[in-house]
Design a protein around this motif. Structure first.
Motif, PDB file in Angstrom:
ATOM      1  N   SER A 207      48.333  14.593  78.334  1.00 37.83           N
ATOM      2  CA  SER A 207      49.601  14.542  79.068  1.00 37.83           C
ATOM      3  C   SER A 207      49.711  13.238  79.841  1.00 37.83           C
ATOM      4  CB  SER A 207      49.724  15.727  80.033  1.00 37.83           C
ATOM      5  OG  SER A 207      49.854  16.922  79.312  1.00 37.83           O
ATOM      6  N   ARG A 208      48.626  12.866  80.494  1.00 33.87           N
ATOM      7  CA  ARG A 208      48.624  11.622  81.273  1.00 33.87           C
ATOM      8  C   ARG A 208      48.735  10.405  80.350  1.00 33.87           C
ATOM      9  NH1 ARG A 208      44.070   9.054  85.148  1.00 33.87           N
ATOM     10  NH2 ARG A 208      45.397   7.459  86.037  1.00 33.87           N
ATOM     11  N   LEU A 209      47.976  10.403  79.257  1.00 32.77           N
ATOM     12  CA  LEU A 209      48.018   9.283  78.319  1.00 32.77           C
ATOM     13  C   LEU A 209      49.414   9.130  77.727  1.00 32.77           C
ATOM     14  CD1 LEU A 209      46.525   7.056  76.767  1.00 32.77           C
ATOM     15  CD2 LEU A 209      45.849   8.801  75.097  1.00 32.77           C
ATOM     16  N   ASP A 210      50.013  10.227  77.303  1.00 30.43           N
ATOM     17  CA  ASP A 210      51.358  10.165  76.728  1.00 30.43           C
ATOM     18  C   ASP A 210      52.383   9.687  77.755  1.00 30.43           C
ATOM     19  OD1 ASP A 210      50.347  11.018  74.300  1.00 30.43           O
ATOM     20  OD2 ASP A 210      50.974  13.110  74.580  1.00 30.43           O
TER      21      ASP A 210
ATOM     22  N   GLY B 298      57.425   4.941  75.867  1.00 30.89           N
ATOM     23  CA  GLY B 298      58.288   3.772  75.761  1.00 30.89           C
ATOM     24  C   GLY B 298      57.547   2.462  75.541  1.00 30.89           C
ATOM     25  N   MET B 299      56.245   2.522  75.428  1.00 29.06           N
ATOM     26  CA  MET B 299      55.436   1.313  75.246  1.00 29.06           C
ATOM     27  C   MET B 299      55.328   1.033  73.752  1.00 29.06           C
ATOM     28  SD  MET B 299      51.593   0.784  76.770  1.00 29.06           S
ATOM     29  CE  MET B 299      52.093   1.110  78.466  1.00 29.06           C
ATOM     30  N   SER B 300      55.724  -0.158  73.321  1.00 28.45           N
ATOM     31  CA  SER B 300      55.702  -0.455  71.887  1.00 28.45           C
ATOM     32  C   SER B 300      54.501  -1.294  71.453  1.00 28.45           C
ATOM     33  CB  SER B 300      56.990  -1.171  71.481  1.00 28.45           C
ATOM     34  OG  SER B 300      57.107  -2.391  72.194  1.00 28.45           O
ATOM     35  N   SER B 301      53.854  -1.954  72.365  1.00 34.14           N
ATOM     36  CA  SER B 301      52.727  -2.811  72.013  1.00 34.14           C
ATOM     37  C   SER B 301      51.458  -1.983  71.794  1.00 34.14           C
ATOM     38  CB  SER B 301      52.471  -3.833  73.128  1.00 34.14           C
ATOM     39  OG  SER B 301      51.213  -4.435  72.960  1.00 34.14           O
ATOM     40  N   PRO B 302      50.900  -2.020  70.570  1.00 38.60           N
ATOM     41  CA  PRO B 302      49.654  -1.285  70.328  1.00 38.60           C
ATOM     42  C   PRO B 302      48.510  -1.741  71.243  1.00 38.60           C
ATOM     43  CG  PRO B 302      50.652  -1.931  68.251  1.00 38.60           C
ATOM     44  CD  PRO B 302      51.420  -2.629  69.341  1.00 38.60           C
ATOM     45  N   VAL B 303      48.436  -3.030  71.491  1.00 41.92           N
ATOM     46  CA  VAL B 303      47.369  -3.530  72.369  1.00 41.92           C
ATOM     47  C   VAL B 303      47.536  -2.948  73.769  1.00 41.92           C
ATOM     48  CG1 VAL B 303      46.437  -5.583  73.496  1.00 41.92           C
ATOM     49  CG2 VAL B 303      46.926  -5.625  71.040  1.00 41.92           C
ATOM     50  N   LYS B 304      48.752  -2.916  74.268  1.00 42.84           N
ATOM     51  CA  LYS B 304      48.989  -2.352  75.605  1.00 42.84           C
ATOM     52  C   LYS B 304      48.689  -0.850  75.629  1.00 42.84           C
ATOM     53  CE  LYS B 304      52.223  -5.689  77.549  1.00 42.84           C
ATOM     54  NZ  LYS B 304      51.187  -6.436  78.213  1.00 42.84           N
TER      55      LYS B 304
END
Length: 191
Positions: A64-67, A72-78
């Motif tokens: 839940s926290r990770l999601d 809304g984050m699109s960068s895989p590295v981020k």
């Protein structure tokens, strides 16, 4: 859920994450909360039931926290760095991953607990695979690389556990962008 039951679960989780699986005894939990160990039995059928519930709750809270953090984050590295930040948070709280504590206990845990730990690890590896795939890492390499990343994070957290600085964990976090970039295929540019 009663407030006492929630407090007992929180105490047990903290004891395990700060020490070992054995530190979450009904006697110790009762002592911390100021109640008799027999009162702890009122809230949990037995220690096995409590431990199983802790793993299930931990998995739910972790994802839940990770999601929420990656929404809304699109960068895989981020996204991977956000995952790594959860491990950094654990280090700053002088804690280990709850599932790592169960895994370290090995055969001292029940088959159901080992299965729950494996479920957590597979779910996390699946999450990492999805992120790596979105970064352009070719299949079937993502599964192996997801295991590598998870092992690096968990291992570094364990090795840095009693250290004032998270040197190994920080090294893994700093290496993640280079790792992803070196294993991904370039994405075609769009106009």
């Amino acid at each position: 859920m009663s407030d006492t039951r929630s407090q007992l679960k929180q105490i047990a989780t903290e004891q395990i994450r700060r020490h070992t699986l054995h530190s979450a005894s009904f006697r110790e939990m009762g002592k911390v909360l100021g109640i008799k160990s027999s009162s702890v039995h009122y809230h949990f059928e037995n220690r096995e039931a409590l431990l199983q519930e802790l793993i299930d709750d931990y998995e739910q809270a972790f994802f839940s926290r990770l999601d929420a953090l990656c929404e809304g984050m699109s960068s895989p590295v981020k996204q991977l760095q956000t995952l790594a930040s959860l491990f950094s948070d654990s280090h700053s709280q002088q804690c280990q991953c709850l599932c790592l504590a169960f895994a370290a206990a090995g055969s001292e845990t029940s088959a159901a607990q080992r299965a729950a730990v494996e479920r957590f690890l597979l779910r996390l590896e699946g999450w990492i695979c999805t992120v790596l795939t979105s970064a352009g890492v070719p299949q079937p390499a993502t599964e192996l690389q997801a295991r590598f990343i998870l092992s690096a994070l968990e291992g570094a957290l364990l090795l840095d556990r009693d250290q004032p600085e998270a040197q190994r964990l920080n090294a893994v976090i700093q290496y993640l962008p280079a790792f992803v970039n070196s294993h991904s295929t370039p994405q075609p540019e769009t106009l």
